[in-house]
Design a protein around this motif. Structure first.
Motif, PDB file in Angstrom:
ATOM      1  N   GLN A  68       0.837  -1.207   0.000  1.00 39.24           N
ATOM      2  CA  GLN A  68       0.000   0.000   0.000  1.00 39.24           C
ATOM      3  C   GLN A  68       0.871   1.257   0.000  1.00 39.24           C
ATOM      4  O   GLN A  68       0.526   2.250  -0.632  1.00 39.24           O
ATOM      5  CB  GLN A  68      -0.938  -0.018   1.214  1.00 39.24           C
ATOM      6  N   ALA A  71       1.974   1.769  -3.501  1.00 43.12           N
ATOM      7  CA  ALA A  71       0.870   2.298  -4.316  1.00 43.12           C
ATOM      8  C   ALA A  71       0.684   3.791  -4.044  1.00 43.12           C
ATOM      9  O   ALA A  71       0.465   4.580  -4.969  1.00 43.12           O
ATOM     10  CB  ALA A  71      -0.416   1.526  -4.027  1.00 43.12           C
ATOM     11  N   THR A 207     -10.006  -8.025  -4.809  1.00 43.84           N
ATOM     12  CA  THR A 207      -8.919  -7.054  -4.941  1.00 43.84           C
ATOM     13  C   THR A 207      -7.544  -7.668  -4.719  1.00 43.84           C
ATOM     14  O   THR A 207      -6.590  -7.334  -5.408  1.00 43.84           O
ATOM     15  CB  THR A 207      -9.149  -5.903  -3.934  1.00 43.84           C
TER      16      THR A 207
ATOM     17  N   VAL B   2      -4.416   4.315  -9.397  1.00 46.54           N
ATOM     18  CA  VAL B   2      -4.174   3.065  -8.680  1.00 46.54           C
ATOM     19  C   VAL B   2      -5.257   2.085  -9.062  1.00 46.54           C
ATOM     20  O   VAL B   2      -6.439   2.357  -8.879  1.00 46.54           O
ATOM     21  CB  VAL B   2      -4.234   3.295  -7.157  1.00 46.54           C
ATOM     22  N   ASN B   4      -7.444  -1.357  -8.838  1.00 50.40           N
ATOM     23  CA  ASN B   4      -7.819  -2.359  -7.864  1.00 50.40           C
ATOM     24  C   ASN B   4      -7.614  -3.733  -8.472  1.00 50.40           C
ATOM     25  O   ASN B   4      -7.874  -4.735  -7.853  1.00 50.40           O
ATOM     26  CB  ASN B   4      -9.267  -2.185  -7.439  1.00 50.40           C
ATOM     27  N   GLU B   5      -7.146  -3.761  -9.690  1.00 58.30           N
ATOM     28  CA  GLU B   5      -7.081  -5.015 -10.431  1.00 58.30           C
ATOM     29  C   GLU B   5      -5.682  -5.621 -10.370  1.00 58.30           C
ATOM     30  O   GLU B   5      -5.394  -6.574 -11.043  1.00 58.30           O
ATOM     31  CB  GLU B   5      -7.434  -4.765 -11.904  1.00 58.30           C
ATOM     32  N   GLY B   6      -4.795  -4.960  -9.615  1.00 58.13           N
ATOM     33  CA  GLY B   6      -3.397  -5.367  -9.607  1.00 58.13           C
ATOM     34  C   GLY B   6      -3.196  -6.834  -9.299  1.00 58.13           C
ATOM     35  O   GLY B   6      -3.906  -7.427  -8.502  1.00 58.13           O
ATOM     36  N   GLU B   7      -2.248  -7.437  -9.953  1.00 59.68           N
ATOM     37  CA  GLU B   7      -1.797  -8.764  -9.564  1.00 59.68           C
ATOM     38  C   GLU B   7      -0.365  -8.940 -10.032  1.00 59.68           C
ATOM     39  O   GLU B   7       0.153  -8.122 -10.801  1.00 59.68           O
ATOM     40  CB  GLU B   7      -2.708  -9.868 -10.115  1.00 59.68           C
ATOM     41  N   GLU B  10       1.897  -5.890  -9.274  1.00 62.15           N
ATOM     42  CA  GLU B  10       1.370  -4.551  -9.549  1.00 62.15           C
ATOM     43  C   GLU B  10       0.808  -4.011  -8.239  1.00 62.15           C
ATOM     44  O   GLU B  10      -0.190  -4.515  -7.731  1.00 62.15           O
ATOM     45  CB  GLU B  10       0.261  -4.657 -10.596  1.00 62.15           C
ATOM     46  N   ASN B  12      -1.117  -2.458  -5.278  1.00 60.20           N
ATOM     47  CA  ASN B  12      -2.548  -2.251  -5.218  1.00 60.20           C
ATOM     48  C   ASN B  12      -2.888  -1.623  -3.885  1.00 60.20           C
ATOM     49  O   ASN B  12      -2.632  -2.209  -2.843  1.00 60.20           O
ATOM     50  CB  ASN B  12      -3.196  -3.638  -5.355  1.00 60.20           C
ATOM     51  N   GLY B  14      -5.940  -0.988  -2.821  1.00 62.31           N
ATOM     52  CA  GLY B  14      -7.094  -1.681  -2.259  1.00 62.31           C
ATOM     53  C   GLY B  14      -8.219  -0.761  -1.839  1.00 62.31           C
ATOM     54  O   GLY B  14      -8.767  -0.894  -0.750  1.00 62.31           O
TER      55      GLY B  14
END
Lengths: 474, 474
Positions: A68, A71, A207, B2, B4-7, B10, B12, B14
Motif C-alpha cells: 500500500q 501504491a 482485490t 491506482v 484495484n485489479e493489480g496482480e 502490480e 494495489n 485496495g
C-alpha cells in the motif's frame, strides 16, 4: 454515483479514492509544506517509521502494508477537487501549483512484508526532500500500522493452532466489525500474511486475490418453515459445498438434521457452530457428523483457540472475527515517523529530538539480524535468529572477523523509481511463516513472551550520546 | 490511477469505491441470496440492528452512521467489475442478472444519529424482501458499529471537559492511528457528533464539511538550524494562526523562545505540548505565554483529560488521537443484524433464534422514551429521561391514560424511497448534546455508570416467552 461532495442533506458515504487520497493527511503536513515552500527551505531529510514499544503480550510485530505504501508513493497526486478545497481553505496559489506537480523523487528502504520486527527498528525509511517525505507521514502510518497490527494478531492465532499440534484452517470473518471498509479490506490481506487461509470478505478476495469462504446465517434458517427445510433447500443447491449452521435452535438436534439432509442429498456437508459450550458441542456434533468439516466461530481468538484445542474440542476450521480485525487486545501500535537525518550545507547530518520519554535514535539505520545454525530443528530450517543489531547505515558491525548478521532493509525506491517488485501475497505469507519459525521459541509465546535481544551498535550508541549531550548543552 | 485489479507485483492500494462496494459483503450473504433466488424464496423479512451489551464503562451508546447507511441503500449496485468476479467464482448467470438490477424496495426505520441507545433497542430496522435486507448486513454493521463506537468515545471526552467546568476545544488527531483510511474519515465525522470541534484530517474536512485544525510537527523544528529559526520562519508566514510545538528539546525553554518570536513578529501565537509531565509543564508554560492558546496532545483520552483538569493543568484545547479513533478501551461493539420477523402465507410473523446465550427479541419494534419535567436544570432543558420501553411495533403501551413516552425510531425509507433528510453534522451534534444532557447523570459516569432502565413491554415479553416455549417444544 455516491458523491463525496454532498452537503445539506445529500447523503455522503465518504469514500477515499485516488481523487481525494492526497487530502488523507493531517492539516499540519500541508501547513508545513506550504511553510517549507514559502521559506524556500527544502533540505533532504530521512524519516524513520518505527514503534517504541511492543503491544502487550507480543514478542514481535509482523510487518505488513508495504504494498500500500508503494501504491501511495507511485500514485499520490493532487487534482482539481483537492486543489480547489485547499484554495478555499486559504492555501496560496504558488504552493498549490507546486502540489499539483507533486512527484516523489527520493529513496525508500523497508523491511519486506512478513518480517518480524522489534522496537526502535525502522520498518521503513524515507530519504527525500523534506517536502516529499513530510507529505507521506499520515498515510504511511495509517496503512503500515494497521496492517502490521492485524498480521501480528493473525500470526498469534496460527501459533495457537500449531501449538495444539493441528492444522485447522483459519478464515477472517471480521469485516462487519472492522473499523470501516478500508479496515475490512486490509485486515483480510494482513490476516493472510499472518497465516490465515482466506476471508469471508468478497471485495478483499477480488482485490487481493485471496480465497473467499462462507457458510450461512441464522436468517437463512429462520426464513424457512423449519430447520430441515432450510438445510435441504441449501444442500439441494450447493451440494458438497454446503456448510450448515446448526445452532439456531438446538445444536445437537441441528447436527442430526444436517446429517439426515446430507444423506438424503448424497452430499458431504459441513456444519458450523456459533454459540454455546463449543468444546462440548463440537464433541457431540463430531460423533454425529463423523469426518465432515466442523467450522467453529463466535468470539475466536488465540486464547479461545488454545483453550478449545487443549480441552479436546473438535474442529476443522475457525472463523475469528472481531478479535482479529480490531486487534482487540491491542488495537493500536505506537508507530511513529520521525526525522532522523537532515541536510545542512549540502551534507546529511543525524538529527534527534529530546522530548521527555520520546528520544529517537538519530541517523539512517541498518537492521542486521544474526542467526546460528541449529541442527535437527526442521521448523526453523536449521537456523535460529539470535540477536539483531541496530546500527547506522553503512556502519561496519563486526562479528569476529565478519560483518555481523544479514541486512533486513531492502531498497524499494531509488531516485523516485521503484526498484522492488512486491511479492505475491502467498509468497509474503510463506516468508512470514519461515521467519517466525526462526525466532527463539520463547519470543513467540502468546503470554509474556521473552524479549528478543536488539543490540545498539557502538556507532549508533556513541552518536546518540554525543547528540544528546550537545542538545542538552544548548 | 491506482488499480484495484493489480496482480503479480502490480502494487494495489485496495480502495473501496462505488465500483466495488457491492462486494463489501461476507460471501455467505451472496451465497444465501443465490440460494433464495434459486429456491424462488423471497419472503419479506424484518432485520434488526442492535447490540446486546454495552462496552465496558459505557452507560449508553451514541448512534452514528445513518447517513452512510442511506448512501449505501441509495447507491448500492453491481456493475461489470463485480459481476465478472462473481461469475469467475461460480455464481450463476440468472442470479447475476438479478443482482445487476438490484434495487432496494423496502422500509427502513432508525434512530436518528446522535441518539443515546441501550442494549437490545434497534438502532435500525429493515423490512424488505429477504433478498434485499440480507444483502445490506455486512455494510450496515461495519459502518454503524464503528461510527457509533467513536461517537460514544468522543462524547466521553466532551463529558470529561465539561465535568472539569471547562470548555476546551477537542480536535481529532487520530487519523494516523485509525484502522485504515475509511476509519480515519468516519472517526472524524463521528467525533463531531460526539462533541468534538474538528479534525486534523483534511479529507474529512473536505468530505463532511468539518473544521480542520493543525499545528506543526517535530520534523519542522528539527529541519532548521535551531528552534528559534524554526518558530520564526513559521510565524513569519502564519502570524496569529501559528501554533508552535515547544517540546522538541526543552519545553519551558521552547515556550520562552515561542514568546520571543511572537513578540518579534507582533503575533499572537499558540503553543502545543506533546510530552513530559503535561500538568506541570502546562502551568510553567502558561506563566510564560500568558493568555495564548495552549494545545495539549499525547495520549489524551477521557481519563487523562479528567486527571489533567483535576490537577490544575492549563489548556485551551486537547487533541486526542489513538484513544479516540480506535475507541481504544472498547474497540468493538457487539452489534448484530438479526431476523426478527418473516413473511409466512402472506403475513408477517415474529421470529427468533434460540442459540444459547444469544436470544433475540422477536418482532418489529418500537422504542419509547419516557421523560419527566425537572425544574431548574438548564442543562437538560428542564427534562430528564426516565425509562425506555422496548415494545412491539404498533403495540399500545400505556402510561396511566396516555401512550407512554415518545417513539424514537423514525422512518427513513418507505417502499424504497427515502422519506428522511439527513440533518447537517452540526445539527446532529446539537441533538446529541441535548439528548445526552437529558440522561440521568449517573448513567453518564465515565466509570461504572448506572444502568439506564429499559422495560420490556408486556406484549413483547409475552410474545418472546410464547415463541421460546414453542421452539423449545419442537
Amino acid at each position: 454515483m455516491v458523491g463525496n461532495e454532498g452537503e445539506n442533506g445529500e447523503p455522503n458515504f465518504g469514500y477515499v479514492t485516488p481523487e481525494n487520497l492526497g487530502l488523507f493527511t493531517d492539516l499540519y503536513e500541508l501547513t508545513m509544506l506550504q511553510g517549507y515552500h514559502g521559506a524556500n527551505h527544502n533540505p533532504r531529510a530521512t524519516f524513520s517509521l518505527f514503534f517504541r514499544e511492543l503491544p502487550p503480550d507480543r514478542g514481535y510485530v509482523l510487518t505488513a502494508g508495504l504494498e500500500q505504501v508503494i501504491a501511495v508513493i507511485e500514485t499520490l497526486s493532487f487534482g482539481e477537487r483537492t486543489l480547489s478545497y485547499l484554495r478555499k481553505r486559504g492555501f496560496k496559489n504558488d504552493f498549490l501549483d507546486r502540489l499539483a506537480s507533486f512527484e516523489f523523487t527520493g529513496e525508500v528502504r523497508a523491511l519486506p512484508e512478513g518480517t518480524p520486527v522489534f522496537p526502535n527498528e525502522p520498518i521503513l525509511e524515507v530519504t527525500a526532500p523534506i517536502f516529499e517525505g513530510q507529505l507521506l507521514e499520515t498515510l504511511l502510518l495509517n496503512q503500515v500500522g494497521f496492517e502490521s497490527l492485524v498480521a501480528t494478531k493473525a500470526v498469534r492465532m496460527r501459533e495457537a493452532v500449531e501449538r495444539g499440534g493441528n492444522d485447522q484452517s483459519l478464515v477472517d470473518f471480521g469485516s462487519r466489525r472492522a473499523h470501516g471498509t478500508d479496515a475490512g479490506m486490509k485486515a483480510a490481506r494482513a490476516a493472510v500474511i499472518g497465516g490465515f487461509d482466506g476471508t469471508s470478505l468478497v471485495s478483499a478476495g477480488e482485490t487481493f486475490d485471496i480465497p473467499v469462504y462462507g457458510t450461512m446465517a441464522h436468517s437463512w434458517v429462520q426464513s424457512f418453515a423449519d430447520e430441515r427445510e432450510s438445510f435441504s433447500t441449501f444442500t439441494e443447491q450447493y451440494g458438497d459445498d454446503s456448510v450448515l449452521l446448526v445452532d439456531t435452535y438446538d445444536t445437537v438436534e441441528g447436527a442430526r438434521i444436517a446429517g439426515d439432509v446430507a444423506d438424503e442429498h448424497d452430499a458431504e456437508v459441513g456444519v458450523r457452530l456459533d454459540s454455546g459450550d463449543l468444546v462440548a458441542l463440537s464433541k457431540d456434533v463430531s460423533e454425529i457428523v463423523g469426518d465432515s468439516p466442523i467450522f467453529v466461530t463466535s468470539g475466536m481468538d488465540e486464547y479461545k483457540i488454545t483453550d478449545f484445542l487443549e480441552r479436546g474440542g473438535v474442529a476443522t476450521g475457525f472463523g475469528p472475527g472481531t478479535a482479529l480485525t480490531t486487534s482487540e487486545d491491542a488495537p493500536s501500535l505506537d508507530l511513529v515517523y520521525k526525522l532522523t537525518e537532515i541536510e545542512r550545507d549540502g551534507e546529511m547530518v543525524p538529527s534527534m529530538k529530546l522530548s521527555s520519554g520520546k528520544v529517537t535514535y538519530p541517523g539512517a539505520k541498518s537492521v542486521r539480524r544474526k542467526k546460528r545454525e541449529e541442527e535437527g530443528d526442521s521448523d526453523a530450517n536449521g537456523e535460529r535468529y539470535e540477536t539483531d543489531v541496530l546500527a547506522l547505515r553503512g556502519e561496519y558491525v563486526s562479528d569476529g572477523d565478519n560483518l555481523a548478521g544479514e541486512e533486513q532493509l531492502v531498497t524499494v525506491f531509488e531516485n523516485g523509481s521503484r526498484v522492488y517488485d512486491p511479492p505475491r501475497l502467498d509468497a509474503i505469507a510463506h516468508r512470514a511463516r519461515e521467519r517466525r519459525r526462526k525466532l527463539p521459541p520463547e519470543c513467540r509465546s502468546l503470554r509474556d513472551p521473552a524479549k528478543y535481544p536488539v543490540e545498539i551498535s557502538d556507532g549508533l550508541r556513541e552518536l546518540t550520546n554525543e547528540l544528546q549531550a550537545e542538545l542538552e548543552k544548548t
